[in-house]
Design a protein around this motif. Sequence first.
Motif, PDB file in Angstrom:
ATOM      1  N   CYS A 107       0.534  -1.213   0.025  1.00  0.00           N
ATOM      2  CA  CYS A 107      -0.060   0.080   0.245  1.00  0.00           C
ATOM      3  C   CYS A 107       0.981   1.256  -0.182  1.00  0.00           C
ATOM      4  O   CYS A 107       1.684   1.374   0.695  1.00  0.00           O
ATOM      5  N   LEU A 114       1.294  -6.162   0.306  1.00  0.00           N
ATOM      6  CA  LEU A 114      -0.074  -6.321  -0.555  1.00  0.00           C
ATOM      7  C   LEU A 114       0.416  -7.544  -1.415  1.00  0.00           C
ATOM      8  O   LEU A 114       1.282  -7.414  -2.341  1.00  0.00           O
ATOM      9  N   VAL A 126      -8.752  -8.973  -3.846  1.00  0.00           N
ATOM     10  CA  VAL A 126      -7.821  -8.490  -2.612  1.00  0.00           C
ATOM     11  C   VAL A 126      -8.451  -7.183  -2.344  1.00  0.00           C
ATOM     12  O   VAL A 126      -8.721  -6.386  -3.313  1.00  0.00           O
ATOM     13  N   PRO A 127      -8.560  -6.782  -1.074  1.00  0.00           N
ATOM     14  CA  PRO A 127      -9.090  -5.494  -0.708  1.00  0.00           C
ATOM     15  C   PRO A 127      -7.963  -4.483  -0.983  1.00  0.00           C
ATOM     16  O   PRO A 127      -6.946  -4.306  -0.158  1.00  0.00           O
ATOM     17  N   CYS A 128      -8.142  -3.731  -2.274  1.00  0.00           N
ATOM     18  CA  CYS A 128      -7.365  -2.702  -2.554  1.00  0.00           C
ATOM     19  C   CYS A 128      -7.930  -1.915  -3.804  1.00  0.00           C
ATOM     20  O   CYS A 128      -8.896  -2.289  -4.307  1.00  0.00           O
ATOM     21  N   VAL A 129      -7.474  -0.482  -4.007  1.00  0.00           N
ATOM     22  CA  VAL A 129      -7.805   0.164  -4.876  1.00  0.00           C
ATOM     23  C   VAL A 129      -6.510   0.630  -5.549  1.00  0.00           C
ATOM     24  O   VAL A 129      -5.378   0.612  -5.080  1.00  0.00           O
ATOM     25  N   ILE A 130      -6.516   1.035  -7.017  1.00  0.00           N
ATOM     26  CA  ILE A 130      -5.512   1.518  -7.486  1.00  0.00           C
ATOM     27  C   ILE A 130      -5.558   3.172  -7.927  1.00  0.00           C
ATOM     28  O   ILE A 130      -6.844   3.268  -8.595  1.00  0.00           O
TER      29      ILE A 130
ATOM     30  N   SER B   2      -0.337   3.369  -8.555  1.00  0.00           N
ATOM     31  CA  SER B   2       0.006   2.619  -7.263  1.00  0.00           C
ATOM     32  C   SER B   2      -1.227   1.972  -6.416  1.00  0.00           C
ATOM     33  O   SER B   2      -2.308   2.354  -6.705  1.00  0.00           O
ATOM     34  N   PHE B   3      -0.677   0.845  -5.844  1.00  0.00           N
ATOM     35  CA  PHE B   3      -1.687   0.130  -5.085  1.00  0.00           C
ATOM     36  C   PHE B   3      -1.898   0.782  -3.588  1.00  0.00           C
ATOM     37  O   PHE B   3      -1.078   1.184  -2.976  1.00  0.00           O
ATOM     38  N   PHE B   4      -3.433   0.761  -3.141  1.00  0.00           N
ATOM     39  CA  PHE B   4      -3.757   1.252  -1.995  1.00  0.00           C
ATOM     40  C   PHE B   4      -4.623   0.260  -1.247  1.00  0.00           C
ATOM     41  O   PHE B   4      -5.527  -0.222  -2.184  1.00  0.00           O
TER      42      PHE B   4
END
Lengths: 146, 76
Positions: A107, A114, A126-130, B2-4
């Motif tokens: 992250c 991650l 997977v809990p994430c956003v870009i 980027s990933f968050f």
Amino acid sequence: MDADTELRLAIYRHIAANAVAPSVTQMSRALGRSAAEIRAAYQRLYARRVLVLQDDGESIRMAPPFSGVETQHRVRVGDKEYFANCAWDALGVPAALHAAGQVSSRCEQSLEPLSIRVGRDGPEPVPCVIHFAVPAAHWWDDIVYT
Amino acid sequence: MSFFRSEDMVDQWCAARGRPRRPLVSLEQLWRLALAWYENRLSPEARRPGPDEMRRIFAGIGLHGPFWDPQADRFG
């Protein structure tokens, strides 16, 4: 096939096989062309946005989705570990290799690791956003930052 | 890009840098972008999508507006 396409394929096949970018010398030997010819071709590939070179003008910084230098985006495919340029390219490595892979990144805010498993049909949830920080029209203004 | 872990993490990152919040993309959308850009990258026919093709690809996965237009001039 024209000479620049032959070189592009040789670069990508070298990276796929070795997980590191080839040197000018390696491409010169592999293709039987002089180092000067390879350097000139690198510049043409850069102009066509196929490659990004390091400041020395001959070391490969990016052959998207692959990175020629270590980054925070690692992608394991089989027994090899590749570096990718960004989140997009991290998924691009298994897509380019037509193989399942394991993305290890982080992250960007919390720096929490991650991990994303990518099958042949795509990533497992997977809990994430870009976050895309740069508009598409400006991606190549500073492609390393993008 | 980027990933968050979450949208909240994106907001914190943007606020800390005084940068505007830009569009977010899901993992599934990112996979479709990865396929569109890279699935044929190791083939002789590989090429980067042109502007019209880029617009079609973005629109096809729900990414609309000038941010995604490779020829837009409304973003600084």
